[in-house]
Enzyme design. Structure first.
Site, PDB file in Angstrom:
ATOM      1  N   GLY B  22       0.823  -1.200   0.000  1.00 18.55           N
ATOM      2  CA  GLY B  22       0.000   0.000   0.000  1.00 18.55           C
ATOM      3  C   GLY B  22       0.860   1.254   0.000  1.00 18.55           C
ATOM      4  O   GLY B  22       1.759   1.412   0.839  1.00 18.55           O
ATOM      5  N   GLY B  24      -0.302   4.418   0.301  1.00 20.32           N
ATOM      6  CA  GLY B  24      -1.083   5.545   0.792  1.00 20.32           C
ATOM      7  C   GLY B  24      -0.283   6.334   1.813  1.00 20.32           C
ATOM      8  O   GLY B  24       0.941   6.233   1.878  1.00 20.32           O
ATOM      9  N   PHE B  25      -0.999   7.104   2.621  1.00 25.32           N
ATOM     10  CA  PHE B  25      -0.321   7.917   3.626  1.00 25.32           C
ATOM     11  C   PHE B  25       0.545   7.055   4.543  1.00 25.32           C
ATOM     12  O   PHE B  25       1.693   7.378   4.824  1.00 25.32           O
ATOM     13  CB  PHE B  25      -1.345   8.675   4.476  1.00 25.32           C
ATOM     14  CG  PHE B  25      -2.003   9.820   3.763  1.00 25.32           C
ATOM     15  CD1 PHE B  25      -3.391   9.899   3.657  1.00 25.32           C
ATOM     16  CD2 PHE B  25      -1.249  10.838   3.216  1.00 25.32           C
ATOM     17  CE1 PHE B  25      -4.000  10.960   3.010  1.00 25.32           C
ATOM     18  CE2 PHE B  25      -1.845  11.907   2.566  1.00 25.32           C
ATOM     19  CZ  PHE B  25      -3.228  11.970   2.460  1.00 25.32           C
ATOM     20  N   GLY B  26      -0.027   5.949   5.020  1.00 22.68           N
ATOM     21  CA  GLY B  26       0.691   5.113   5.982  1.00 22.68           C
ATOM     22  C   GLY B  26       1.901   4.429   5.376  1.00 22.68           C
ATOM     23  O   GLY B  26       2.998   4.471   5.926  1.00 22.68           O
ATOM     24  N   VAL B  90      -1.964  -7.434  -4.760  1.00 23.76           N
ATOM     25  CA  VAL B  90      -1.638  -8.488  -3.792  1.00 23.76           C
ATOM     26  C   VAL B  90      -2.809  -9.460  -3.713  1.00 23.76           C
ATOM     27  O   VAL B  90      -3.952  -9.059  -3.467  1.00 23.76           O
ATOM     28  CB  VAL B  90      -1.352  -7.883  -2.404  1.00 23.76           C
ATOM     29  CG1 VAL B  90      -1.200  -8.992  -1.356  1.00 23.76           C
ATOM     30  CG2 VAL B  90      -0.092  -7.029  -2.452  1.00 23.76           C
ATOM     31  N   GLU B 181     -18.476  17.372   2.157  1.00 21.61           N
ATOM     32  CA  GLU B 181     -17.586  18.117   1.262  1.00 21.61           C
ATOM     33  C   GLU B 181     -18.004  17.923  -0.191  1.00 21.61           C
ATOM     34  O   GLU B 181     -18.021  18.873  -0.984  1.00 21.61           O
ATOM     35  CB  GLU B 181     -16.130  17.681   1.468  1.00 21.61           C
ATOM     36  CG  GLU B 181     -15.578  18.126   2.817  1.00 21.61           C
ATOM     37  CD  GLU B 181     -14.099  17.834   2.982  1.00 21.61           C
ATOM     38  OE1 GLU B 181     -13.432  18.637   3.658  1.00 21.61           O
ATOM     39  OE2 GLU B 181     -13.624  16.813   2.468  1.00 21.61           O
ATOM     40  N   ASP B 311      -5.732   2.749   8.015  1.00 19.15           N
ATOM     41  CA  ASP B 311      -7.127   2.308   8.008  1.00 19.15           C
ATOM     42  C   ASP B 311      -7.274   0.799   8.138  1.00 19.15           C
ATOM     43  O   ASP B 311      -8.361   0.321   8.464  1.00 19.15           O
ATOM     44  CB  ASP B 311      -7.822   2.747   6.715  1.00 19.15           C
ATOM     45  CG  ASP B 311      -8.116   4.244   6.682  1.00 19.15           C
ATOM     46  OD1 ASP B 311      -8.491   4.744   5.600  1.00 19.15           O
ATOM     47  OD2 ASP B 311      -7.960   4.914   7.728  1.00 19.15           O
ATOM     48  N   ALA B 326      -6.455  10.232   8.141  1.00 21.64           N
ATOM     49  CA  ALA B 326      -5.157  10.364   7.494  1.00 21.64           C
ATOM     50  C   ALA B 326      -4.047  10.561   8.528  1.00 21.64           C
ATOM     51  O   ALA B 326      -2.960  10.001   8.398  1.00 21.64           O
ATOM     52  CB  ALA B 326      -5.181  11.529   6.508  1.00 21.64           C
ATOM     53  N   GLN B 327      -4.305  11.360   9.539  1.00 19.65           N
ATOM     54  CA  GLN B 327      -3.284  11.597  10.573  1.00 19.65           C
ATOM     55  C   GLN B 327      -2.864  10.315  11.275  1.00 19.65           C
ATOM     56  O   GLN B 327      -1.698  10.117  11.593  1.00 19.65           O
ATOM     57  CB  GLN B 327      -3.809  12.591  11.614  1.00 19.65           C
ATOM     58  CG  GLN B 327      -3.469  14.028  11.314  1.00 19.65           C
ATOM     59  CD  GLN B 327      -1.989  14.215  11.101  1.00 19.65           C
ATOM     60  OE1 GLN B 327      -1.147  13.715  11.855  1.00 19.65           O
ATOM     61  NE2 GLN B 327      -1.639  14.926  10.059  1.00 19.65           N
TER      62      GLN B 327
END
Lengths: 449, 449
Positions: B22, B24-26, B90, B181, B311, B326-327
């Site tokens: 992954g 992403g952010f992490g 994967v 949003e 997540d 996200a944080q």
């Protein structure tokens, strides 16, 4: 309550309707030329955007985004207050009852302008039609970009050297402006951003081969400019194969008529275009490239209310006909608009007087050849001229600023920022959840838990 | 000759391999945290880009292009010299033999970081899964944008007023940040660019309905900020339906549990996410939202060399667990990297100490609510804070400049420039012309003549 102008209703005699099929250079020039005429205009196109085709090769090599090569038709038609846009695919034209049939409904007309443009010409080779990638419109350019990037990703997994080389080899068929511009930009992508993104990649493994049937690239240009272009291409890393005609595509690559095979996992077809198939079923006479034969006033024989322009039309020019170029589309579109206005006044429609404003073709980000009358430019000077002309012609201030910024960034940093393999989740956005086809493709992300 | 680092070979004991699933952010935060560690890192993702998810709703409402919401992973990994990227899906993880299986080949590991993120949660409702549109990743956002624009084009053809209203009605399920949003931005698109593009459109026919199961939008925020957000949304033209739970999607629209039906041709699902399905088949314990249970040090029970973050992980926090934000992904990714470095040194891995940096949610282009510790901002001031924070967090100078330019343009001119229904010609760029599936979909443009 009325629909959006409700064009599905019968055309109004007091305000004749002009239906323009195609929102390319020709169709929009025609609409613009009719902005002050006492007509109702309906522009119909299968896409909701107008493509600035000179930039398509930059979309395909990840330098520009779609919004920098295409612009919404509706936004462009705001300056033509008597025009409306309809998104639809034209399925048929009934010249007798004067109705354009689409997949969304019929459009009857008093005047018809056929401006459906051109599609790739595979010269009857079904194999090549199915297995090559094109560069003639936005969907093709996006697919090409995604494919080029995906080949590098697959090559990163390959342990067999021959397979890796095959994946990193690209054959571009057609040494005209389209093919050469794309080949040069692809070579730059490889030697620039791709080399930085793939630190272990041996760039010498990447092959970009330009296959041209005549004796060199850019046949329409003067010999001096052809040589300049060839040198520029070779310096960029493009291998040029002249006097080579494509015959088939196999797993190994592109098969030539002389029996040779160019190893390549990707074959890009830029070897010719032909008029859109719309013209094939109208019972009208067709000329070269399947274009509809028209009079010098762009009217279709036997149907004075029907005009054909741009790539779809074969406009007589001396003993021959006008070439399939953007300038011809723009000028013929404008003339068709003027002619319709003349007919409305009871005058005779005028003949197209084509002014050749010259041609240009780039070989990467700082080289081009330009031929404007007696003026011949090449190299960096040629490229500057190309830059100025095309920025000026781009639609919209925002697009111009954005394109300029991207070019400057690309020029200064040799980087291609838009290297995303980006695909919407399903190809067809229109299915409604009332159709038997689900709105979302099953098995994708977000499968039900 | 070696491939790109040749990771398909067995991992080297002298240089342990960390596989991160992954980008992403992490995943990227973890890779970055390991840049000085004596490891070989392989980041694998099914897409070649990293998505800046806070901007996805802007992609879906035609304000930004893909390159302004997503960035090539390879470019981002340039600053991590010991990392490589592999594009692959994967398919399985064998925790016993320590191999990650993908559709392109196996990757064995010494350490594994599972960072596959989240997907839409349909709570077992297959009907909604198949018929709603999502907003959780780039392909979904692109599909949503194309669909919204296409609905207006279809509505332009509609002569039946009820059908037209249905086509112009949009139901957004989920009053959290994502749903609100998007709903606000959609309402602005309608009242801005769409109104100009469709001069005969009666904007009052367009309905954007936000459906929220609790008693108001943005449940995690303080009551004062919730009220501010609700007012802002309503002023933008969003109709808010509270205490309403979605149950099914039919042709007419969205069916609610209480029996009411919201007329809508388009239903957008923003009502919840769950951990990616990757975690379901690993034989590991799962918690809320199907997340993998981890220790405070983010390790998976029984497999100290395996970490789960973002997540995908349920990280204990007091009596509960950390939220899916996200944080949390960023901080847990960083901590997992540090922990692996510690393990390599023979130390104990540390626990994640989560710092809540606050949350923000916009309601259109000049309104937002922000909650940072005791600080609560709303209205235009809240939006300015959001702007600053998110531009700073955007990846890359070019992206920031481009995003800023687009926002300024949108703010000053109330225009949405990227209103293109742009679709690549075929969805899957990887088919090679050696497969039995042709590279180009037959029957498209350029059919052989």
């Amino acid at each position: 309550m009325r629909g959006d102008g409700d064009p599905i209703g019968p055309a109004d005699e007091r305000r004749p309707r002009v239906v323009i099929v195609g929102a390319g250079f020709g169709g929009l020039a025609c609409a613009h030329a009719l902005r002050s005429a006492p007509v109702e205009i309906v522009v119909v196109d299968q896409h909701n955007y107008h493509v600035f085709t000179p930039f398509l090769y930059q979309l395909a090599t990840a330098l520009l985004e779609p919004s920098e090569t295409a612009y919404p038709v509706r936004a462009l038609l705001r300056r033509v207050p008597n025009a409306q846009f309809r998104l639809a695919e034209v399925t048929d034209v009934d010249l007798e009852t004067r109705v354009v049939h689409t997949d969304r409904g019929p459009l009857d007309y008093h005047y018809l302008v056929l401006a459906a443009g051109a599609v790739n010409n595979y010269f009857g080779n079904r194999d090549i039609a199915e297995r090559s990638l094109g560069l003639n419109d936005l969907p093709e350019a996006l697919e090409l970009r995604n494919t080029v990037l995906a080949r590098f990703e697959r090559a990163a997994w390959a342990t067999d050297a021959q397979e890796r080389k095959r994946l990193l080899s690209f054959a571009v068929v057609g040494g005209g402006p389209t093919g050469t511009e794309f080949a040069a930009a692809l070579a730059e992508l490889v030697h620039g951003a791709q080399r930085r993104d793939y630190p272990h990649l041996d760039v010498s493994e990447v092959e970009v081969t330009l296959v041209e049937a005549s004796d060199g690239p850019l046949p329409p240009y003067s010999p001096r400019l052809q040589r300049a272009a060839q040198r520029a291409l070779e310096r960029k890393g493009v291998r040029i194969l002249s006097d080579a005609t494509a015959s088939k595509i196999e797993r190994e690559g592109l098969g030539l008529k002389d029996g040779r095979t160019i190893p390549a996992a990707t074959v890009v077809w830029a070897a010719g275009v032909r008029a859109a198939p719309l013209g094939d079923e109208l019972g009208l006479e067709q000329g070269s490239h399947h274009r509809l034969k028209v009079s010098p006033s762009l009217q279709v024989p036997g149907h004075p209310e029907v005009f054909a322009i741009g790539d779809l039309a074969e406009v007589p020019d001396g003993d021959g006909s006008l070439p399939m170029l953007a300038q011809v589309a723009l000028q013929s579109g404008k003339q068709a608009g003027r002619s319709i206005a003349a007919l409305l006044r009871g005058d005779q429609p005028g003949a197209l007087r084509y002014h050749d404003l010259g041609s240009m073709a780039t070989q990467g980000r700082n080289q081009a050849v330009a031929q404007i009358g007696p003026v011949k430019l090449s190299g960096f000077v040629g490229w500057l001229a190309w830059l100025v002309v095309h920025i000026v012609r781009s639609e919209g201030l925002r697009t111009r600023a954005s394109v300029l910024a991207n070019w400057i960034s690309g020029y200064l940093f040799r980087d291609r920022p838009i290297r995303l393999i980006a695909v919407p989740r399903t190809p067809d956005p229109t299915p409604d959840h009332d159709s038997d086809r689900p709105a979302a493709a099953p098995g994708g992300e977000g499968s039900p838990d």
